[in-house]
Design a protein around this motif. Structure first.
Motif, PDB file in Angstrom:
ATOM      1  N   LYS A 373       1.285  37.552   3.766  1.00 24.16           N
ATOM      2  CA  LYS A 373       2.748  37.553   3.323  1.00 24.16           C
ATOM      3  C   LYS A 373       2.906  36.528   2.056  1.00 24.16           C
ATOM      4  CE  LYS A 373       4.182  38.354   8.154  1.00 24.16           C
ATOM      5  NZ  LYS A 373       4.987  37.734   9.476  1.00 24.16           N
ATOM      6  N   ILE A 374       2.170  35.730   1.918  1.00 17.07           N
ATOM      7  CA  ILE A 374       2.306  34.654   1.062  1.00 17.07           C
ATOM      8  C   ILE A 374       1.693  35.056  -0.473  1.00 17.07           C
ATOM      9  CG2 ILE A 374      -0.144  33.546   0.967  1.00 17.07           C
ATOM     10  CD1 ILE A 374       3.662  31.882   0.988  1.00 17.07           C
ATOM     11  N   GLN A 375       1.087  36.167  -0.664  1.00 20.71           N
ATOM     12  CA  GLN A 375       0.442  36.553  -1.828  1.00 20.71           C
ATOM     13  C   GLN A 375       1.611  36.575  -3.138  1.00 20.71           C
ATOM     14  OE1 GLN A 375      -2.426  36.442  -1.832  1.00 20.71           O
ATOM     15  NE2 GLN A 375      -2.459  36.171   0.095  1.00 20.71           N
ATOM     16  N   SER A 376       2.976  37.057  -2.840  1.00 23.92           N
ATOM     17  CA  SER A 376       3.928  37.207  -3.798  1.00 23.92           C
ATOM     18  C   SER A 376       4.251  35.945  -4.347  1.00 23.92           C
ATOM     19  CB  SER A 376       4.938  38.049  -3.263  1.00 23.92           C
ATOM     20  OG  SER A 376       5.515  37.471  -2.038  1.00 23.92           O
ATOM     21  N   ALA A 377       4.361  34.749  -3.354  1.00 20.48           N
ATOM     22  CA  ALA A 377       4.669  33.486  -3.604  1.00 20.48           C
ATOM     23  C   ALA A 377       3.528  32.716  -4.470  1.00 20.48           C
ATOM     24  CB  ALA A 377       4.867  32.555  -2.527  1.00 20.48           C
ATOM     25  N   LEU A 378       2.273  33.150  -4.316  1.00 19.58           N
ATOM     26  CA  LEU A 378       1.433  32.665  -5.242  1.00 19.58           C
ATOM     27  C   LEU A 378       1.525  33.113  -6.546  1.00 19.58           C
ATOM     28  CD1 LEU A 378      -1.719  32.934  -2.781  1.00 19.58           C
ATOM     29  CD2 LEU A 378      -0.842  30.848  -3.668  1.00 19.58           C
ATOM     30  N   LYS A 379       1.834  34.406  -6.561  1.00 17.44           N
ATOM     31  CA  LYS A 379       2.135  34.934  -7.993  1.00 17.44           C
ATOM     32  C   LYS A 379       3.186  34.429  -8.760  1.00 17.44           C
ATOM     33  CE  LYS A 379      -0.034  39.415  -6.670  1.00 17.44           C
ATOM     34  NZ  LYS A 379       0.224  41.141  -6.369  1.00 17.44           N
ATOM     35  N   ALA A 380       4.210  34.050  -8.045  1.00 15.48           N
ATOM     36  CA  ALA A 380       5.608  33.495  -8.525  1.00 15.48           C
ATOM     37  C   ALA A 380       5.075  32.082  -8.996  1.00 15.48           C
ATOM     38  CB  ALA A 380       6.473  33.380  -7.526  1.00 15.48           C
ATOM     39  N   SER A 381       4.151  31.516  -8.540  1.00 14.03           N
ATOM     40  CA  SER A 381       3.764  30.057  -8.847  1.00 14.03           C
ATOM     41  C   SER A 381       2.597  30.170  -9.724  1.00 14.03           C
ATOM     42  CB  SER A 381       3.109  29.151  -7.638  1.00 14.03           C
ATOM     43  OG  SER A 381       3.827  29.301  -6.403  1.00 14.03           O
ATOM     44  N   ASN A 382       2.418  31.138 -10.731  1.00 14.08           N
ATOM     45  CA  ASN A 382       1.269  31.334 -11.392  1.00 14.08           C
ATOM     46  C   ASN A 382      -0.173  31.171 -10.983  1.00 14.08           C
ATOM     47  OD1 ASN A 382       2.674  32.333 -13.952  1.00 14.08           O
ATOM     48  ND2 ASN A 382       3.920  30.358 -13.572  1.00 14.08           N
ATOM     49  N   PHE A 383      -0.249  31.350  -9.747  1.00 13.52           N
ATOM     50  CA  PHE A 383      -1.811  31.032  -9.136  1.00 13.52           C
ATOM     51  C   PHE A 383      -2.190  32.493  -8.958  1.00 13.52           C
ATOM     52  CE2 PHE A 383       0.011  27.007  -7.751  1.00 13.52           C
ATOM     53  CZ  PHE A 383      -0.742  26.282  -8.509  1.00 13.52           C
ATOM     54  N   VAL A 384      -3.763  32.458  -8.629  1.00 13.80           N
ATOM     55  CA  VAL A 384      -4.357  33.695  -8.586  1.00 13.80           C
ATOM     56  C   VAL A 384      -4.468  34.444  -7.016  1.00 13.80           C
ATOM     57  CG1 VAL A 384      -6.375  35.098  -8.564  1.00 13.80           C
ATOM     58  CG2 VAL A 384      -5.620  33.535 -10.510  1.00 13.80           C
ATOM     59  N   ASP A 385      -3.456  35.283  -6.535  1.00 16.18           N
ATOM     60  CA  ASP A 385      -3.499  35.557  -5.176  1.00 16.18           C
ATOM     61  C   ASP A 385      -4.895  36.106  -4.730  1.00 16.18           C
ATOM     62  OD1 ASP A 385      -3.338  38.733  -4.791  1.00 16.18           O
ATOM     63  OD2 ASP A 385      -2.547  38.055  -6.713  1.00 16.18           O
ATOM     64  N   GLN A 386      -5.130  36.152  -3.567  1.00 14.86           N
ATOM     65  CA  GLN A 386      -6.441  36.911  -2.787  1.00 14.86           C
ATOM     66  C   GLN A 386      -6.286  38.076  -2.292  1.00 14.86           C
ATOM     67  OE1 GLN A 386      -8.760  33.545  -0.736  1.00 14.86           O
ATOM     68  NE2 GLN A 386      -6.912  32.772  -0.565  1.00 14.86           N
ATOM     69  N   GLU A 387      -5.219  38.687  -2.427  1.00 14.25           N
ATOM     70  CA  GLU A 387      -5.114  40.234  -2.216  1.00 14.25           C
ATOM     71  C   GLU A 387      -6.097  40.955  -2.908  1.00 14.25           C
ATOM     72  OE1 GLU A 387      -2.960  42.708   0.382  1.00 14.25           O
ATOM     73  OE2 GLU A 387      -2.902  40.552   0.130  1.00 14.25           O
ATOM     74  N   PRO A 388      -6.982  41.973  -1.941  1.00 13.60           N
ATOM     75  CA  PRO A 388      -8.061  42.785  -2.778  1.00 13.60           C
ATOM     76  C   PRO A 388      -7.269  43.618  -3.640  1.00 13.60           C
ATOM     77  CG  PRO A 388      -8.321  42.577  -0.393  1.00 13.60           C
ATOM     78  CD  PRO A 388      -6.935  41.927  -0.599  1.00 13.60           C
ATOM     79  N   GLU A 389      -8.127  43.899  -4.956  1.00 12.41           N
ATOM     80  CA  GLU A 389      -7.842  45.053  -5.656  1.00 12.41           C
ATOM     81  C   GLU A 389      -9.058  45.493  -6.185  1.00 12.41           C
ATOM     82  OE1 GLU A 389      -6.686  43.393  -9.813  1.00 12.41           O
ATOM     83  OE2 GLU A 389      -5.590  41.948  -8.457  1.00 12.41           O
ATOM     84  N   THR A 431     -12.999  41.474  -3.675  1.00 10.35           N
ATOM     85  CA  THR A 431     -13.836  40.623  -2.618  1.00 10.35           C
ATOM     86  C   THR A 431     -15.276  40.568  -2.703  1.00 10.35           C
ATOM     87  OG1 THR A 431     -11.871  41.507  -0.913  1.00 10.35           O
ATOM     88  CG2 THR A 431     -13.719  40.569  -0.093  1.00 10.35           C
ATOM     89  N   THR A 432     -15.624  39.434  -3.006  1.00  7.49           N
ATOM     90  CA  THR A 432     -17.115  38.955  -2.988  1.00  7.49           C
ATOM     91  C   THR A 432     -17.384  38.098  -2.141  1.00  7.49           C
ATOM     92  OG1 THR A 432     -16.937  39.567  -5.333  1.00  7.49           O
ATOM     93  CG2 THR A 432     -18.747  38.557  -4.592  1.00  7.49           C
ATOM     94  N   LEU A 433     -18.495  38.279  -1.296  1.00  7.50           N
ATOM     95  CA  LEU A 433     -18.571  37.313  -0.280  1.00  7.50           C
ATOM     96  C   LEU A 433     -19.843  36.251  -0.779  1.00  7.50           C
ATOM     97  CD1 LEU A 433     -16.602  38.134   1.657  1.00  7.50           C
ATOM     98  CD2 LEU A 433     -17.965  40.291   0.862  1.00  7.50           C
ATOM     99  N   HIS A 434     -19.649  35.035  -0.590  1.00  4.31           N
ATOM    100  CA  HIS A 434     -20.562  34.098  -0.841  1.00  4.31           C
ATOM    101  C   HIS A 434     -21.033  33.390   0.480  1.00  4.31           C
ATOM    102  CE1 HIS A 434     -19.983  34.576  -5.250  1.00  4.31           C
ATOM    103  NE2 HIS A 434     -18.503  34.696  -4.938  1.00  4.31           N
ATOM    104  N   PHE A 435     -22.220  32.615   0.069  1.00  2.00           N
ATOM    105  CA  PHE A 435     -22.787  31.918   1.357  1.00  2.00           C
ATOM    106  C   PHE A 435     -22.883  30.394   1.013  1.00  2.00           C
ATOM    107  CE2 PHE A 435     -24.224  36.335   0.991  1.00  2.00           C
ATOM    108  CZ  PHE A 435     -24.152  36.658   2.146  1.00  2.00           C
ATOM    109  N   GLU A 436     -23.146  29.740   2.262  1.00  2.00           N
ATOM    110  CA  GLU A 436     -23.417  28.274   1.864  1.00  2.00           C
ATOM    111  C   GLU A 436     -24.459  28.004   1.052  1.00  2.00           C
ATOM    112  OE1 GLU A 436     -21.271  26.116   2.855  1.00  2.00           O
ATOM    113  OE2 GLU A 436     -20.244  26.682   4.768  1.00  2.00           O
ATOM    114  N   ASN A 437     -24.450  26.901   0.591  1.00  2.00           N
ATOM    115  CA  ASN A 437     -25.553  26.204  -0.391  1.00  2.00           C
ATOM    116  C   ASN A 437     -26.752  26.388   0.122  1.00  2.00           C
ATOM    117  OD1 ASN A 437     -23.769  25.677  -2.298  1.00  2.00           O
ATOM    118  ND2 ASN A 437     -23.707  23.645  -2.064  1.00  2.00           N
ATOM    119  N   SER A 438     -27.866  27.316  -0.246  1.00  2.00           N
ATOM    120  CA  SER A 438     -29.217  27.110   0.091  1.00  2.00           C
ATOM    121  C   SER A 438     -29.216  27.722   1.718  1.00  2.00           C
ATOM    122  CB  SER A 438     -29.983  25.735   0.179  1.00  2.00           C
ATOM    123  OG  SER A 438     -29.713  25.533  -1.173  1.00  2.00           O
TER     124      SER A 438
END
Length: 536
Positions: A373-389, A431-438
């Motif tokens: 629900k917060i993705q539109s507010a992130l865009k309005a704040s000029n941040f990068v939302d996390q909604e998959p595209e 969506t790109t999945l990363h892992f803990e260091n080493s």
């Protein structure tokens, strides 16, 4: 009677009527997935929420079947959890009174996020819950005070946004004076030690560390400047005063006019830490200092010989340069590359808590801030939302070209042809999945990403399409061993995705092919140890 995470005054209803009213009022007729986490963190159950009578959650867990969990002991996390508005609607069905005050919560951090995002967060939350919000300035002018009220003007809660800096925020979080600290940089080892010394335990773990948004810093020039790309080394040379003319970069001669934020700005601190400090450099005294994000972009947009940097949401009329890497990779600045975290100047934005906050309002706001629900507010704040595209294979070709030039030890033509065959008609998710260091363990953000991805994939838009989980490795070790590692990573993500409610993804591993960054540093190698998500 206690109702979920909120304290309500007693409502006198026939028990059967109460359950039916709650199901209607909370919109639970159609089950949706939630996480029930024991208060304080450390254990959670995922499943479909079947009903909630104000005291007990009933969920259908894929692993354990139907379960009843005590609402006094468990916290509901997820967009489908009972909301303030739903609880109010349920309360109004009876003869009881309205919600009690949800309490007060104080969050602390820097001025950028505090000024741009926090007001959008509380306004969006209020609108979603049929509440009104009033804003005031605190005794300290750095503080923003937001008061939530219901339709009758009754106070529902108070949200204190304390824009006093991250360092103080951590000290106040340790002391228990704030519920949450926001920051644009992951907690450092030294900062973690402060919490450990205070007996708070590890903070950079799920439940304490929350990635709520992404961002990217971009390098800006005027649109009529012929520059197209710049290396981070040359950028450091310009901002330290070692490079003063465009001719030194092979471009038409002209004195470089350097623009930078004034001291104290979070973006300047990030720039110094990322670009200058690693080489032991200082900002040139010739830089023209500016006070606002608009100036950082607009001044350079009108200066053919100027250069500046800014958040990706504030490019405005300027031109953002590509970033060239020592190994030949060219990274283009875009919201897509910021979301995949493959643009070299990307960064995560964090919340830190000490487990689940005790304040009901803090819990509500945190859950909402991490929800779709917060993705539109992130865009309005000029941040990068996390909604998959998604992005087509054609738009990913630069990586393939670079991979075709890899040394023989890091390359296998049979695998490369198979990779291109797999992806030629596919689209890549951000969506790109990363892992803990080493480590082969998924990092905290990856687990949240998997839940978001599962929700998207279960929707109608992607019904009947094939999901590919493509694992990759760095160049440390032999190609064959890395191929096995990459396959294992893809299978690990498939298991997590299945636990989140989506089955049927195809897993493959392609060793160290198609890197997204150079394999020249431990930090970069972490980015190449990843799992990408494609759909065809």
């Amino acid at each position: 009677m206690r109702r979920g995470p909120h304290n309500l005054r007693r409502i006198w209803l026939d028990p059967l009527c109460m359950v039916l009213c709650m199901i209607a009022g909370l919109g639970l007729a159609q089950a949706a997935e939630v996480r029930l986490q024991i208060k304080g963190g450390g254990f959670e159950i995922t499943g479909e929420l079947q009903e909630f009578d104000g005291q007990t959650y009933v969920i259908e867990s894929e692993a354990f079947g139907r379960m009843r969990l005590d609402g006094e002991r468990f916290e509901c996390l997820g967009a489908a959890c009972p909301s303030v508005a739903a609880l109010r609607r349920g309360a109004n069905l009876g003869q009881g009174e309205t919600i009690r005050n949800l309490g007060e919560t104080s969050w602390m951090g820097g001025s950028g996020i505090g000024t741009n995002f926090m007001p959008e967060l509380i306004k969006s939350y209020a609108a979603a819950n049929d509440l009104s919000v009033k804003q005031a300035i605190g005794t300290d002018t750095r503080d923003l005070i937001f008061t939530l009220n219901d339709d009758d003007g009754n106070s529902v809660g108070t949200f204190n946004v304390l824009r006093r800096g991250v360092s103080l925020g951590y000290r106040e979080l340790i002391a228990g004076n704030v519920d949450l600290v926001w920051t644009s940089a992951r907690m450092s080892d030294a900062q973690q030690r402060l919490f450990s010394q205070a007996g708070a335990g590890p903070m950079r773990v799920q439940g304490n560390e929350h990635v709520f948004a992404l961002d990217a810093m971009v390098v800006l020039v005027a649109k009529d400047n012929p520059a197209a790309s710049i290396s981070l080394e040359d950028l450091a040379g310009i901002y330290s005063g070692q490079i003063t003319d465009w001719a030194q970069l092979g471009l038409p001669a002209g004195k470089i006019n350097v623009y930078a934020p004034v001291e104290g700005m979070g973006l300047l601190m990030h720039f110094k830490n990322t670009i200058l400090a690693p080489s032991g450099l200082r900002l040139t005294e010739d830089a023209k200092r500016l006070g606002t994000v608009v100036e950082w972009s607009d001044k350079v947009a009108s200066d053919r010989y100027g250069i500046s940097f800014n958040f990706i949401g504030y490019i405005r009329n300027a031109k953002a340069l590509n970033i060239s890497s020592p190994c030949g990779l060219i990274s283009r600045p875009s919201y897509f590359s910021a979301k995949t975290e493959e643009f070299p100047l990307s960064r995560r934005l964090y919340f830190y808590t000490r487990g689940t906050p005790s304040s009901p309002l803090a819990r509500e706001l945190l859950t909402y801030a991490l929800s779709p629900k917060i993705q539109s507010a992130l865009k309005a704040s000029n941040f990068v939302d996390q909604e998959p595209e998604t992005q087509s294979f054609d738009e990913q070709r630069a990586r393939i070209v670079h991979a075709l030039n890899a040394p023989d030890d890091d390359f296998d033509m049979v695998d490369m042809r198979a990779l291109m065959s797999d992806l030629a008609q596919a689209e890549r998710f951000t969506t790109t999945l990363h892992f803990e260091n080493s480590s082969s363990r998924l990092d905290p953000k990856a687990k949240d990403d998997i839940r978001r991805l599962a929700s998207v994939l279960k929707g109608r838009k992607y019904a009947g399409r094939e999901v590919l989980l493509i694992g990759f490795a760095d160049t440390i070790g032999g190609y064959a061993i890395n191929r096995q590692l990459s396959e294992n990573r893809a299978r690990a993500v498939a298991l997590e995705l299945r636990a989140a409610g989506y089955e049927g993804a195809v897993t493959k591993g392609y060793s160290e092919l198609a890197p997204v960054v150079c394999n020249d540093t431990p930090e970069n190698r972490n980015f190449n140890r990843r799992v990408e998500v494609w759909i065809r």
